[in-house]
Enzyme design. Sequence first.
Site, mmCIF file in Angstrom:
data_model
loop_
_atom_site.group_PDB
_atom_site.id
_atom_site.type_symbol
_atom_site.label_atom_id
_atom_site.label_comp_id
_atom_site.label_asym_id
_atom_site.label_seq_id
_atom_site.Cartn_x
_atom_site.Cartn_y
_atom_site.Cartn_z
ATOM 1 N N TYR A 1 -9.155 30.214 92.454
ATOM 2 C CA TYR A 1 -9.177 31.174 91.452
ATOM 3 C C TYR A 1 -9.231 30.158 90.232
ATOM 4 C CZ TYR A 1 -8.520 35.549 93.966
ATOM 5 O OH TYR A 1 -8.536 36.372 94.760
ATOM 6 N N HIS B 1 -13.480 34.009 91.292
ATOM 7 C CA HIS B 1 -12.934 33.524 92.784
ATOM 8 C C HIS B 1 -13.949 32.808 93.652
ATOM 9 C CE1 HIS B 1 -11.540 35.236 96.856
ATOM 10 N NE2 HIS B 1 -11.398 34.027 96.897
ATOM 11 N N HIS C 1 -7.023 48.728 92.735
ATOM 12 C CA HIS C 1 -6.316 47.483 92.804
ATOM 13 C C HIS C 1 -4.925 47.445 93.626
ATOM 14 C CE1 HIS C 1 -5.028 43.363 91.567
ATOM 15 N NE2 HIS C 1 -3.980 44.012 91.146
ATOM 16 N N HIS D 1 -2.151 44.450 95.856
ATOM 17 C CA HIS D 1 -2.167 42.822 96.353
ATOM 18 C C HIS D 1 -2.427 43.123 97.782
ATOM 19 C CE1 HIS D 1 0.200 41.413 92.403
ATOM 20 N NE2 HIS D 1 -1.093 41.760 92.334
ATOM 21 N N MET E 1 1.028 46.043 94.087
ATOM 22 C CA MET E 1 0.816 47.095 92.946
ATOM 23 C C MET E 1 0.117 48.272 93.603
ATOM 24 S SD MET E 1 -0.390 44.566 90.087
ATOM 25 C CE MET E 1 0.357 43.512 89.111
#
Length: 710
Positions: free
Chosen positions: A261, A364, A443, A445, A518
């Site tokens: 990243y 990314h 979103h 993880h 999350m």
Amino acid sequence: MQLERITYPACPGGPAHKWARPGAGCHPGRMQESRSKPCSCPSLKLREVASMYFTMVAAFLVILVVALQGSAPRQSDFPYKVPLDPQGLLELSWNVSYPEQAVHFQLLIRELRFGLLFGMSDRGEFENADLAVLWSDGRNSYFGDAWSDAKGQLHMDSQQDYQLLGARRAPEGLYLLFRRPFSTCDPKDYLIEDGTVHLIYGVLEKPVRSLQAINVSALHGGLQRVQLLKPNISIPQLPSDMKTMEITAPDVVIPSQETTYWCYMAELPEGFPKHHIIMYEPVVTAGNEALVHHMEVFQCAADFDSFPRYNGPCDSKMKPDRLNYCRHVLAAWAMGAQAFYYPEEAGLAFGGPGSSRYLRLEIHYHNPLVFKGRRDSSGIRLYYTATLRPHDAGIMELGLVYTPVMAIPPGEDSFTLTGYCTDKCTQLALPAAGIRIFASQLHTHLAGRKVVTVLSRDGRERQVVNADGHYSPHFQEIRMLKEVVAVFPGDELITTCTYNTEDRSRATVGGFGILEEMCVNYVHYYPQSQLELCKSAVDPGYLHRYFNLVNRFNDEEICMCPQVSVPQQFYSIPWNTFNRDVLKSLYGFAPISMHCNKSSAVRFPFSDPKSDDFWKELSAVNYRAKSQGNTCERRRGRCLPHLPLSPRGLAVNSPCSDFHSKARKTMTVKALRMPLIPPASRLRAGDVSAGQMPQQMGSGLEPSPGAGAP
């Protein structure tokens, strides 16, 4: 061209190879499941029997010969494109026909050897996959629809739903054209639906005698994630005064590692006035199309006058901490996505008073072949205008608060957590005419597997805002919705995430870390309102009671004192069936702490635990609890908190309580799985008032002082 026609078994109740309308009599799922009802086979025109196609092999290459030869197909026929492999030797293009309920694929094979496998599976595995296979035995070549079992063994499908439409040779390679319906009546087929699709591919290096002789484990292959079913949205007209700005990496040398990243800081000009972003698109360095996985542009917080320059890995110790305050998304792109257009009525504001000049580009890089010395200047091109549109677009966070009180036990194959944007929050914060959601970015993880947000009105679910049943944390993009979703004051937005922690040995708690979790949906809408965050978490007081129950009914030496952090308490829990089931019940029925925040990070008054009204509402049910305090003592080598009294006056940790007496006698999960609160009376911590406490408290969990605090 030789053509061998093979007739396969008929769909129940109809002639051979007549196919049903998508979804008719079929059940959705990863693979189309075996049906309790026979799949509908209406009397439509007879579908052409898909069969194996034979051609000659020349120069050790498989070359399909068809009537259409010469130039490559027009790119406009296949508007969506993505490289399948890191070297760019396989390139997939496709289009979507909603009237036909089918996807048309064009696969460019630049260096064909002895065949290729292409298909779809639940998470990108070669087991239990739905495949189109092109292979050669050294003399003839074959094309067919196949599937793999749980051991990876290939089988020819009795129903050929990958339909070969043709192939043509061009200077750049072989173009293979084929078609696949969204949904079929075949239980071995993958159901193509909205959201992420995991595409898989494998290259055959040697000739094989038969389909069954292909060894999937020995293939050189991989996976690519895409959104196949793109929305059919017309492109709005762009203004004549439109300008462009490129936020790109400054000739970065891509690190020779699989995942990187990269962060780069950029600045807007001094005195840059307010503009509207009306469109953006990717700028990818030629030759790096297979390495640039996704990109995002973030605007920094206006609270700081300046931000340090930086150009390097996002996880580097040299990265300034202040860059963590650059989190307001301006643009996001992922591999396979096209340009993003704002509706004609709205644009995303940037520049001007109250807006930071500083932007952070995050790229990314996915470099599985560990290329060295590859340079890159990729980024995002913003299209903006000084002619402001009628509405500023806004971005709102839905889902769960970033807090460790929401946790997933280890070893779970499918554990759900739900966050609420409640009717009380939207009633107070949204304009009277409501808002219009036109795009969404889901979103989680690494443990996230599914995400869905639904709109509820008057206590009933009315519409799915966005859903991804094959969600991957490695493929996140802002997706245009197929239709705009209207949200009015008093509506609820409910976001549910499903997690898999089978590879983990301890609990996964909520938080910002990559190994924490999350559950978020960033919805893009207009007109912009003051509401920027509308999320929830379980009432911390109820979670405290859960820890007390775990301490009581397990023989482990666990300290559940208030001094011990919530993550530490979760990590120390022995995850037996009882502890798992009670936690699920807690998350399903306990009151929630609601966060209803303005863009300034200030909460709307009703959800502020410090507001006088909030404490007045709680005082009637917690007057004894607030006076009793919360201390900790040792008993049998364990920490046991003195817990507040319930409204009935009996301490819930008392060994004499009816609940504990009954549970100690039975110690069965069945006796403890009653709902913590009846579903119809589920409360939000910010909504509790005198006389509203539920009368049925199946597990003895009562709210604590400060219930509803963050």
